[in-house]
Every structure is written in structure tokens, then in C-alpha cells.
Design an enzyme around this catalytic site. Structure first.
Site, PDB file in Angstrom:
ATOM      1  N   ALA A  26       0.829  -1.209   0.000  1.00  0.00           N
ATOM      2  CA  ALA A  26       0.000   0.000   0.000  1.00  0.00           C
ATOM      3  C   ALA A  26       0.861   1.255   0.000  1.00  0.00           C
ATOM      4  O   ALA A  26       0.589   2.208  -0.742  1.00  0.00           O
ATOM      5  CB  ALA A  26      -0.934  -0.003   1.205  1.00  0.00           C
ATOM      6  N   ARG A 119       4.848 -12.557  -3.590  1.00  0.00           N
ATOM      7  CA  ARG A 119       4.705 -11.235  -2.969  1.00  0.00           C
ATOM      8  C   ARG A 119       5.979 -10.412  -3.137  1.00  0.00           C
ATOM      9  O   ARG A 119       5.933  -9.196  -3.357  1.00  0.00           O
ATOM     10  CB  ARG A 119       4.366 -11.366  -1.489  1.00  0.00           C
ATOM     11  CG  ARG A 119       3.028 -12.005  -1.203  1.00  0.00           C
ATOM     12  CD  ARG A 119       2.726 -12.005   0.278  1.00  0.00           C
ATOM     13  NE  ARG A 119       2.355 -10.685   0.732  1.00  0.00           N
ATOM     14  CZ  ARG A 119       1.095 -10.239   0.824  1.00  0.00           C
ATOM     15  NH1 ARG A 119       0.085 -11.027   0.484  1.00  0.00           N
ATOM     16  NH2 ARG A 119       0.843  -9.026   1.247  1.00  0.00           N
ATOM     17  N   TYR A 229      -1.129 -23.269  -5.656  1.00  0.00           N
ATOM     18  CA  TYR A 229      -0.996 -22.739  -7.013  1.00  0.00           C
ATOM     19  C   TYR A 229       0.483 -22.578  -7.347  1.00  0.00           C
ATOM     20  O   TYR A 229       1.334 -22.463  -6.452  1.00  0.00           O
ATOM     21  CB  TYR A 229      -1.748 -21.411  -7.190  1.00  0.00           C
ATOM     22  CG  TYR A 229      -1.466 -20.343  -6.158  1.00  0.00           C
ATOM     23  CD1 TYR A 229      -0.324 -19.538  -6.228  1.00  0.00           C
ATOM     24  CD2 TYR A 229      -2.365 -20.114  -5.123  1.00  0.00           C
ATOM     25  CE1 TYR A 229      -0.090 -18.532  -5.308  1.00  0.00           C
ATOM     26  CE2 TYR A 229      -2.132 -19.117  -4.191  1.00  0.00           C
ATOM     27  CZ  TYR A 229      -0.999 -18.324  -4.281  1.00  0.00           C
ATOM     28  OH  TYR A 229      -0.774 -17.336  -3.356  1.00  0.00           O
ATOM     29  N   ASP A 306      -3.865  -2.310   4.984  1.00  0.00           N
ATOM     30  CA  ASP A 306      -4.126  -3.091   6.188  1.00  0.00           C
ATOM     31  C   ASP A 306      -4.162  -2.249   7.450  1.00  0.00           C
ATOM     32  O   ASP A 306      -4.725  -2.678   8.463  1.00  0.00           O
ATOM     33  CB  ASP A 306      -3.064  -4.187   6.345  1.00  0.00           C
ATOM     34  CG  ASP A 306      -3.262  -5.340   5.382  1.00  0.00           C
ATOM     35  OD1 ASP A 306      -4.336  -5.415   4.760  1.00  0.00           O
ATOM     36  OD2 ASP A 306      -2.348  -6.176   5.257  1.00  0.00           O
TER      37      ASP A 306
END
Length: 411
Positions: A26, A119, A229, A306
Site C-alpha cells: 500500500a 509477494r 498454485y 491493512d
């Protein structure tokens, strides 16, 4: 871009126009968005280096559109995987519950793919964009103690080493346990009583039939689930096992143990039990969120990502909503006359939407983990689901701004 890792300290005062606290997804996305608009922005991060903890992340089209606008989509796509399906499976019987088709019809509908990536790769792309932008300054080793609003419309942030940052606008992007949040709302994190174990293994470790078609597998079972995945262009396979502990207590850490993990997954089908050997058992990740709130702003200070709306991961929208926040925040700051007006505009655009996702994530967790007759009813209710029916996903997945033409990449 300038990067300063040297300690200021000694009660130094640093004046900046916009201060972003937190160098995660963010924070960096917001800084990059402002920098691309020619707005100087200063980012402080408590860690010694900018980086991201964790392994895989799922990014729906709403997130992809933001990455496109930030100019980092191609960089993110270098090692991303484009799953063609998202399959929900019964973890006990091994039977399919429902499938979402993520292929050409999905891309045509939303204008972007649904991807899975590491990530660290997403964070690296955002960091690179900030490092290459002359308007973004990055600074490490800054542990924030508190934020305060001052007379005259400015705000200040005080750090552990004695440095005070004065800014026209302060954006708290410092995550679940935000040091900025107490200025705006006094609350506590909410334990879900669930814990996650993660593991990423070479793709060769996994049976070939399990990975021949790239997809996200969601195995749903009583008080547990498993997500699988591929990552890094199909070279790695990501596994996330989540279960509810019967021994949760805020007074001790002896809960969510390996023994509980094995017991929970012991009733599952062979493929789910097989995944147990892919997990890193040295680290467990307790799962928390917070109650949705009606405001994230106080004067010239606002929260984002968050820090504003931490959510459980069952809808795979935490990172995506942080990216959507960054786009809305940049829009507000670059169109409103001052920080206070911008933050109120940003909040009005985002607070209800993200609050609904926080609440629905909790409901989704209950649906994932239901047992007994409820599990049978859940499975039966999805038996006629059409894989290309996206109408119930539009409110979350539809980009805030779409590209004129669908952005497609080879599988």
C-alpha cells in the site's frame, strides 16, 4: 529518488510535503502513484531494508488495473502465473464443489487477467518504480512511535530515534499493527483462532497431474482449508494450509501446533494429506483482522491498506484492496485543495466498500470451514454453478478504471 538509511536522531526535524509511513504494497503503490503525478513524497519504513514477507499472492483484475496505471504491470508479469481456473474442492472427498473460469471470457469481461505471483516480486516491481522516480524518497530504520495533528493543518510523526517528521499530509500504511491507527481509532486486533502454515517447493516435487493446467486449487474441509498454485513462472508450487486451533489462548503460544495441523488434515483425501510434506513447519502464522470502522482519518492523517481495513484472506483481496486504496488516495490528493479534504474524499470513496469485504471475508471463512450437514448443503448449493458467471464477483473484481482494450498476456 533518494534513499537515506542513515539515522537522523538527536531530535532532528524533517519537513516533507507528504509522508507515507510503511513501505509495503500500500505504501509503495501510493508513493509511486503520487510520484508519477509529480508530487514529492517521503516514505519511511521500520525494517532495515524494503522487502515483503510471505510467498504467494493472488491478484484479481481490480489490482491488475492499478498496477497498469502505475506503470509496473509488465514488470510484475515477468514471473507471474496466469491460472486458467479457480477450483473449489471438498478436502475430505476430493470431489469438485465449483469452478471459476479465469480464461479468455474472464479477461474479456474485466479487461485484465487474474494472476498469482510471489509477494516479493510484486513488492520488488513497486520498489523499483519508486527508486526510479525522482519525486519519491525512501528511508529505512524508522520505527514510528506516534502521529499527531498540529495547529495550522500540519501533522507530525515521531520516531523511536528522536526524529520528528512534519508534513502537510501523513498516510499510515503500516499494516495490521499500525502505530498511526491509535490517533484515529482505539481498538484491538481480532484473533480468528486460525493459523496458517506455508510452504513453497520446486514444481518437480509435485505430481505432474496436479500441475499440468495452471490453476488455483482451494480445498475446503471441516475447520481447515488448503490453497495451492504455481509461482515464479511455474517453477515453484505454493501451499498454504489453514486450520482452527482448539487450544487458542491469548495467554500462551502453545496453540496451532504441528500436531494439530496433522490431526486436522488427517481426515482429508490423499492429495491434501500429501501437501503436508510441502509445508514449512518452523513458522506458523496466526491470523487476525480488525472490526470495520467508519473513519480512517483525523485532520491531516489518514490510514490506508491493512492499517485501515485488515481482513482475513478468504477472498484473496487484501493486497488488491490496498492497491485500489492507493489509486483512490492519489486521485484525492491530486484533485482536492488540501490534505484534510483529500482524506475525507478518499474515505468516502473507500470505507464502505472495504468494510463490506472485511465482513464478507469472515463469512467466507465460515463457509470454507463448515462441517456436518452444513458442508453437504454448501457443496450441493454450488452444483449448478456456471464457471463463466461472474456477476457475483463484479463488485470486487471490476477495476476502478479499465484500460481501453483488454490487457492480455500469453499463458
Amino acid at each position: 529518488m533518494t534513499q537515506n538509511n542513515a539515522a537522523s536522531g538527536n531530535n532532528a526535524v524533517v519537513e516533507v510535503p507528504t509522508l507515507v509511513v510503511g513501505g509495503g504494497i500500500a505504501g509503495l503503490a501510493t508513493a509511486l502513484g503520487l510520484g508519477r503525478k509529480g508530487r514529492p513524497v517521503h516514505v519511511i519504513e521500520r525494517a532495515p531494508e524494503f522487502g515483503e514477507v510471505g510467498a504467494g499472492i493472488q491478484l484479481a483484475p481490480n489490482a491488475m488495473a492499478v498496477l497498469d496505471e502505475l506503470g509496473v504491470l509488465d514488470e510484475v508479469m515477468k514471473d507471474a502465473v496466469l491460472p486458467q481456473k479457480k477450483r473449489y474442492m471438498d478436502a475430505v472427498t476430493g470431489k469438485e464443489i465449483a469452478t471459476i473460469d479465469l480464461g479468455p471470457e474472464f479477461v474479456a469481461h474485466y479487461g485484465y487477467h487474474y494472476i498469482v505471483t510471489h509477494r516479493a516480486d510484486l513488492h520488488s516491481a513497486l520498489l523499483k518504480g519508486c527508486q526510479e522516480n525522482e519525486f519519491v524518497t525512501l528511508e529505512n530504520n524508522r520505527t514510528v512511535l506516534r502521529a499527531e495533528n498540529l495547529d495550522g493543518g500540519k501533522a507530525q510523526v515521531v520516531t523511536e530515534d528522536g526524529t520528528t517528521y512534519l508534513a502537510d499530509a501523513v498516510i499510515g500504511a503500516d499494516g495490521l499493527r499500525s502505530a498511526i491507527r491509535p490517533l484515529i481509532v482505539e481498538d484491538q486486533t481480532v484473533p480468528s483462532e486460525y493459523v496458517a502454515y506455508r510452504g513453497t517447493v520446486p514444481i518437480e516435487t509435485v505430481p505432474a497431474e496436479a500441475v499440468e493446467t495452471p490453476m488455483v486449487l482451494c480445498w475446503l474441509g471441516p475447520h481447515m482449508h488448503l490453497i495451492q498454485y504455481p509461482l515464479r513462472g511455474g517453477k515453484l508450487y505454493n501451499n498454504v494450509a489453514v486450520f482452527r486451533s482448539d487450544f487458542y489462548s491469548p495467554d500462551h503460544e502453545n496453540w496451532g501446533t504441528e500436531e494439530e495441523l496433522d490431526a486436522r488434515f488427517g481426515i482429508c483425501c490423499e492429495q491434501v494429506q500429501e501437501a503436508g510434506k510441502y509445508l514449512n513447519r518452523e513458522i506458523r502464522w496466526p491470523m487476525y483482522d480488525r472490526e470495520p470502522v467508519k473513519t480512517w482519518t483525523e485532520g491531516s492523517v489518514s490510514l490506508i491498506g491493512d492499517a485501515a481495513h485488515p481482513m482475513l484472506q478468504y477472498l484473496a483481496q487484501g493486497g488488491a484492496q490496498s492497491l485500489d486504496d492507493s489509486l483512490a488516495m492519489v486521485d484525492a490528493i491530486t484533485t482536492e485543495p488540501d490534505a484534510q479534504a483529500a482524506f475525507k474524499s478518499f474515505e468516502a470513496r473507500r470505507v464502505e466498500h472495504t468494510g463490506n469485504i472485511q465482513r464478507l471475508a469472515r463469512v467466507a471463512g465460515e463457509l470454507f470451514h463448515i462441517d456436518g450437514i452444513g458442508r453437504e448443503l454448501r457443496n450441493n448449493s454450488f452444483k449448478d454453478h456456471v464457471p463463466t458467471d461472474y456477476q457475483n464477483l463484479d463488485w470486487m473484481f471490476m477495476p476502478l478504471r479499465k484500460a481501453p482494450e483488454a490487457r492480455t498476456y500469453p499463458i
